[in-house]
Design an enzyme around this catalytic site. Sequence first.
Site, PDB file in Angstrom:
ATOM      1  CD1 TRP A   1      -3.439   4.089  -5.539  1.00  0.00           C
ATOM      2  CD2 TRP A   1      -2.639   3.172  -3.662  1.00  0.00           C
ATOM      3  NE1 TRP A   1      -4.376   4.243  -4.552  1.00  0.00           N
ATOM      4  CE2 TRP A   1      -3.920   3.690  -3.393  1.00  0.00           C
ATOM      5  CE3 TRP A   1      -1.939   2.549  -2.629  1.00  0.00           C
ATOM      6  CZ2 TRP A   1      -4.519   3.601  -2.135  1.00  0.00           C
ATOM      7  CZ3 TRP A   1      -2.532   2.460  -1.375  1.00  0.00           C
ATOM      8  CH2 TRP A   1      -3.810   2.985  -1.147  1.00  0.00           C
ATOM      9  CD  GLU A   2       3.208   1.384  -9.336  1.00  0.00           C
ATOM     10  OE1 GLU A   2       4.309   1.070  -8.826  1.00  0.00           O
ATOM     11  OE2 GLU A   2       2.415   0.553  -9.798  1.00  0.00           O
ATOM     12  N   GLY A   3       4.051   5.701  -5.995  1.00  0.00           N
ATOM     13  CA  GLY A   3       5.064   6.589  -5.441  1.00  0.00           C
ATOM     14  C   GLY A   3       6.156   6.766  -6.481  1.00  0.00           C
TER      15      GLY A   3
END
Length: 145
Positions: A14-16
């Site tokens: 989700w953060e990448g």
Amino acid sequence: MSALAYAVSLIKKWEGCRLAAYPDPGSGGHPWTIGYGATGPGIKNGVTWTQAQADDRLALDVDRFLKGVRSVLKKPATDAQLGAMTSLAYNIGVKAFANSTLLRKFNAGDVAGAAAEFPRWNRAAGKVMKGLTNRRLDEQGVFRS
């Protein structure tokens, strides 16, 4: 899978990873972010990291957030539950997590009620964010698994 592995998997997904600092998507400015969502002193416009720096910082941060979540739990958690709660705390902060209804319900033994709280954490700078909505549903699914 360990709690740490669940948390790292969710956070990476989700953060990448971005190796050049960028403004917070919710506020359009502060806090500046880099790597897998790292913020703090020295992270500002123009800063770049190597992949090794991003990976090292993620390892330190996830360990710190995992310890923070464990410190406020009063009931045993499965690895999936602990990993999901750590991912949430990584995104909202341990203090917000510690004061959350999700934690209160979990500590009271209401696991289903705690799981139902994940989608409530879908705002940044007061705005509902589609990415946060999707992340919370993913964390909720892991928590329930």
